[in-house]
Scaffold this active site. Structure first.
Site, short mmCIF file in Angstrom:
data_model
loop_
_atom_site.label_atom_id
_atom_site.label_comp_id
_atom_site.label_asym_id
_atom_site.label_seq_id
_atom_site.Cartn_x
_atom_site.Cartn_y
_atom_site.Cartn_z
NE ARG A 40 -4.24 1.75 1.96
CZ ARG A 40 -4.40 2.81 2.72
NH1 ARG A 40 -3.56 3.07 3.70
NH2 ARG A 40 -5.41 3.65 2.53
CB SER A 109 -11.74 -1.61 -2.61
OG SER A 109 -10.44 -1.92 -2.19
CE LYS A 138 -8.27 0.84 2.65
NZ LYS A 138 -8.82 -0.21 1.79
#
Length: 211
Positions: A40, A109, A138
């Protein structure tokens, strides 16, 4: 793709790693039983993500664990990653597929049943569904901040690709997510911020495998 690859899915984020490097966290998570790794590091420049990703690519290749890059198809290509994980603001799934090839893993996602169906129709190999529980790891739209286990069950009843639950998941609640229909759990801080990353990965793996 093999649903078992998604049992314990580590999403890396160095600023949530208690001062440890991302490769160190990945190595310990793999030693504890992590089955999938996503790079990420959204807050880091592309050059740093590339340098970190090179080491993560080596570690995952040695462990024979799939490795994908969050958002960036170009970085996935540069790192010879197994694929990419896409969000709402990224390239469409078919475009990523065209760029990466038919053998690449393309994840997406989603937070709703409609979005899950749309992603599968577009060719996604797997889904990340969440945030299942509230999380601070997040940046999540408030409407998607706490979708709950019932939404996980609805997605499981509606799509035929494997998926992970993500968001606020720990060893204490991971089994409930799998019982609701997910093939595994994706976590950031439950591993990256753990005092003992390998032990935390082992606990997650045991929780998931008990279901």
């Amino acid at each position: 793709m093999n649903p078992d690859d998604l049992r314990v899915y580590l999403v890396t984020q160095q600023h949530l790693s208690a001062g440890r490097s991302t490769p160190a966290v990945v190595a310990d998570a793999l030693a504890g039983g992590a089955t999938f790794v996503q790079l990420r590091e959204k807050d880091r420049p592309a050059r740093e993500r590339y340098e970190v990703g090179r080491r993560v690519r080596e570690l995952t290749a040695e462990a024979d664990v799939p490795f994908v890059v969050n958002d960036r198809v170009d970085l996935a290509l540069a790192l010879d990653a197994d694929g990419v994980h896409l969000g709402d603001d990224d390239l469409p799934v078919p475009v990523a597929r065209d760029l990466l090839g038919d053998d690449a893993i393309v994840g997406r996602s989603v937070s709703t049943v409609a979005a899950a169906r749309e992603a599968v129709d577009a060719g996604a190999d797997y889904l990340g569904v969440g945030a299942v529980f509230a999380t601070g790891s997040k940046d999540v739209d408030p409407a998607d901040a706490d979708i709950g286990l019932e939404r996980v069950r609805d997605v499981a009843d509606s799509v035929d690709v494997p998926f992970v639950g993500i968001g606020g998941i720990t060893a204490d609640n991971a089994a409930r997510v799998v019982e609701a229909g997910a093939d595994g759990v994706a976590v950031i801080s439950a591993l990256t911020d753990a005092p003992d990353v390998a032990a935390a990965a082992r606990a997650l793996r045991e929780a998931v495998d008990r279901v």
